[in-house]
Every structure is written in structure tokens, then in C-alpha cells.
Design a protein around this motif. Structure first.
Motif: not given
Length: 92
Positions: A87-89, A81-82, A72-77
Motif C-alpha cells: 500500500g501507499n502508507g 511493486g512495493v 532508474s527503471l528497476c527502481d521505479w518497477v
């Protein structure tokens, strides 16, 4: 002191003999041998006590929770980064 010489066949001879013996056996003989070996191995199995089983279960659950937290931490980080990179789209 003199060394003792033991008359034991080499590994190659043993492997060759096992191969020859296996080739001479029929399919039912090989199946019966397999079943006997399975039963012999199952007799070696030791079932855990209730205390051991609860202990093992607790260890597995704690490990799974820790791994979920790491993923979960890796997914959040990586998500941050993305968003930072692309940008947020929203917007033009």
C-alpha cells in the motif's frame, strides 16, 4: 623424425632458485629491483591521442547513461511493486 630435447630447467627448479635468490637479497636491493621494474613498466605505457581520448570518454559517458537508465527503471518497477504489496502508507 626425432624429437629435439631441450635442456631447460623445470618450473620447480626455477621457482626454487628465484625464492633462494630473493631470500639472499637485502631490503634495499629488493626495493631497488621493485623501482626498476616499475620504471620499466611505465616506459611501456602508451598515451592515447586526443581523438582516442575523446572517443573513450564518449563511450564511458554513454555506458554510464545507459546504466543510470536501467537502474532508474528497476527502481521505479520495484517501487511500484512495493506500493502494490504494502500500500501507499496512507490510511487506516
Amino acid at each position: 623424425m626425432a624429437r629435439r630435447v631441450i635442456d631447460e630447467p623445470s618450473e620447480e627448479i626455477v621457482a626454487s632458485a628465484k625464492k633462494d635468490r630473493a631470500e639472499r637479497r637485502g631490503p634495499f636491493s629488493r626495493l631497488a629491483t621493485f623501482v626498476r621494474q616499475v620504471v620499466a613498466e611505465l616506459k611501456k605505457v602508451v598515451t592515447p591521442t586526443r581523438k582516442e581520448l575523446l572517443n573513450y570518454t564518449g563511450v564511458v559517458l554513454v555506458f554510464v547513461i545507459i546504466m543510470m537508465a536501467i537502474v532508474s527503471l528497476c527502481d521505479w518497477v520495484f517501487g511500484l511493486g512495493v506500493v502494490w504489496a504494502f500500500g501507499n502508507g496512507s490510511g487506516s
